[in-house]
Design a protein around this motif. Structure first.
Motif, mmCIF file in Angstrom:
data_model
loop_
_atom_site.group_PDB
_atom_site.id
_atom_site.type_symbol
_atom_site.label_atom_id
_atom_site.label_comp_id
_atom_site.label_asym_id
_atom_site.label_seq_id
_atom_site.Cartn_x
_atom_site.Cartn_y
_atom_site.Cartn_z
ATOM 1 N N PHE A 1 0.835 -1.202 0.000
ATOM 2 C CA PHE A 1 0.000 0.000 0.000
ATOM 3 C C PHE A 1 0.871 1.254 0.000
ATOM 4 O O PHE A 1 0.694 2.164 -0.815
ATOM 5 N N PHE A 2 1.832 1.326 0.911
ATOM 6 C CA PHE A 2 2.678 2.515 0.999
ATOM 7 C C PHE A 2 3.511 2.709 -0.273
ATOM 8 O O PHE A 2 3.769 3.831 -0.703
ATOM 9 N N ARG A 3 3.913 1.606 -0.876
ATOM 10 C CA ARG A 3 4.758 1.679 -2.060
ATOM 11 C C ARG A 3 4.045 2.370 -3.227
ATOM 12 O O ARG A 3 4.689 2.937 -4.112
ATOM 13 N N LEU A 4 2.718 2.361 -3.212
ATOM 14 C CA LEU A 4 1.959 2.928 -4.322
ATOM 15 C C LEU A 4 1.954 4.449 -4.324
ATOM 16 O O LEU A 4 1.737 5.063 -5.376
ATOM 17 N N TRP A 5 2.173 5.083 -3.165
ATOM 18 C CA TRP A 5 2.074 6.551 -3.158
ATOM 19 C C TRP A 5 3.228 7.279 -2.457
ATOM 20 O O TRP A 5 3.327 8.510 -2.547
ATOM 21 N N LEU A 6 4.110 6.562 -1.794
ATOM 22 C CA LEU A 6 5.330 7.180 -1.292
ATOM 23 C C LEU A 6 6.373 7.205 -2.413
ATOM 24 O O LEU A 6 6.144 6.677 -3.492
ATOM 25 N N ASP A 7 7.530 7.795 -2.146
ATOM 26 C CA ASP A 7 8.599 7.784 -3.138
ATOM 27 C C ASP A 7 9.297 6.423 -3.132
ATOM 28 O O ASP A 7 8.956 5.534 -2.334
ATOM 29 N N GLU A 8 10.290 6.266 -3.965
ATOM 30 C CA GLU A 8 10.964 4.970 -4.122
ATOM 31 C C GLU A 8 11.680 4.504 -2.867
ATOM 32 O O GLU A 8 11.918 3.300 -2.684
ATOM 33 N N THR A 9 12.053 5.437 -1.976
ATOM 34 C CA THR A 9 12.750 5.051 -0.751
ATOM 35 C C THR A 9 11.785 4.675 0.368
ATOM 36 O O THR A 9 12.214 4.302 1.462
#
Length: 391
Positions: A124-132
């Motif tokens: 879930f977080f990977r979809l809207w946070l940056d690559e880090t």
């Protein structure tokens, strides 16, 4: 996380007046106190917590009789050490019952509260946070900076403020997905330890350390910061973590940082702040951040002074957080087709409201974001100006 183990660690930490060693039933050996150990307690098996609470004298007496634990050294010395420790719960009426309730409820609540928010899925977080996967306020050197660049700027900004040199030790309390400790190791050759209560963050960060071949410089632990025993550091940093400890435990944070810092050590606290004390929004408390509390600037500065820290620098990044949240909101909405595959509509609407209300709070000045730089003792070696930060 083993709550029974945490209970025993806290019990042993506050029981004796003399330095000692405790070997737990899983062969973990921990030293308590400063100086050469005067004795060692070997636990052969755990003793039920409730028995200790109801009658510690009977429980430990029978425990020794039945070889639930052994003593290496003088049994007399062990008993005298307990008696000499006037701060021990044994010298206070109902002292341990109170200590137990405060300790276990705080540790358990911290674990549950952190996991409630952060363990909803890396996917879930990977979809809207940056690559880090950095989930905290970024730092925009330019309005045109991408979110990824701004998050890297933030890490650089913090590490420069800490004035790191190769070989120094760094502790990151609430390390998230590990970007700061990895950067510190790669750029400054710092020996870094990151700790978190989120099992998903821990697993991901551990994988990142291994993938980048930094095992010799970077360590990650799934542990509460108050349970980190027998280690001190040249630098301690915390980004977006103190908002989770609760008002009643704010002083615990600063006193713990003091014990974890070497003399002349430097600490940076990056956190959401308020200008006046107010209860946490009930909706946020129930659905987003249970147990959360936004400290006031006055509270934080007063606690730094109360713990004999020297405040070196304070910087507001309020509008940086507004821009960060606006990036997150845009990414969130752009990723809706993918989010809808893993989350239901109620969840999506809840997070949309959370992100947007947060952006509004920072932009309107209801909330702020500050970085506090402070030292343990007088440190006259830090740069006289901010040139080292902005070069």
């Amino acid at each position: 996380m083993d709550i029974d183990k945490l209970f025993y660690k806290h019990l042993m930490k506050n029981l004796f007046a003399d330095p000692c060693e405790v070997n737990f039933w899983d062969d973990e050996l921990i030293k308590y106190g400063i100086g050469n150990p005067q004795f060692r307690i070997n636990f052969n098996e755990p003793i039920p917590k409730l028995k200790i609470i109801r009658d510690p004298y009977m429980t430990f007496g029978e425990g020794y009789m039945l070889k639930k634990f052994d003593v290496v050294g003088s049994v007399q010395k062990v008993i005298e050490s307990i008696y000499k420790n006037q701060d021990s719960f044994l010298h206070q009426k109902n002292g341990y019952t109170k200590l137990f309730k405060v300790f276990t409820s705080n540790i358990r609540e911290n674990i549950e509260n952190i996991q409630f928010h952060y363990d909803i899925g890396n996917d879930f977080f990977r979809l809207w946070l940056d690559e880090t996967l950095t989930y905290s306020c970024a730092y925009f050197m330019s309005p045109e900076d991408s979110l990824l660049q701004a998050q890297r700027n933030k890490v650089t900004h913090i590490l420069r403020k800490l004035n790191l040199t190769p070989g120094q030790t760094l502790l990151d309390i609430g390390c998230g997905w590990g970007e700061l400790i990895l950067t510190a190791a790669k750029v400054y050759r710092t020996k870094a330890l990151g700790i978190t209560l989120s099992s998903e963050q821990y697993t991901k960060t551990l994988r990142r350390v291994e993938n980048e071949g930094l095992q010799d410089l970077v360590e990650v632990q799934l542990i509460d910061y108050k349970e980190l025993e027998g280690r001190t550091f040249d630098r301690v940093v915390s980004v977006g973590m103190i908002e989770h400890v609760g008002k009643e435990h704010l002083n615990d944070y600063f006193s713990t940082v003091k014990s974890l810092l070497n003399e002349d050590g430097v600490s940076l606290l990056h956190c959401i702040t308020a200008y006046k004390e107010s209860p946490t929004n009930s909706w946020i408390k129930k659905y987003i951040f249970p147990g959360g509390y936004i400290p006031t600037i006055q509270e934080l500065v007063a606690l730094m002074a109360a713990n004999n820290f020297y405040l070196i620098d304070v910087e507001s990044l309020r509008e940086h957080y507004t821009k960060t949240l606006e990036h997150w909101i845009q990414n969130f909405e752009n990723s809706l087709p993918l989010i809808m595959k893993i989350k239901d509509e109620t969840f999506i609407r809840m997070w949309r409201l959370y992100l947007n209300s947060s952006a509004a709070s920072f932009h309107s000045g209801n909330l702020d974001l500050h970085q506090f730089l402070f030292t343990k003792g007088v440190n006259n070696t830090l740069p006289l100006t901010r040139k080292n930060i902005y070069f």
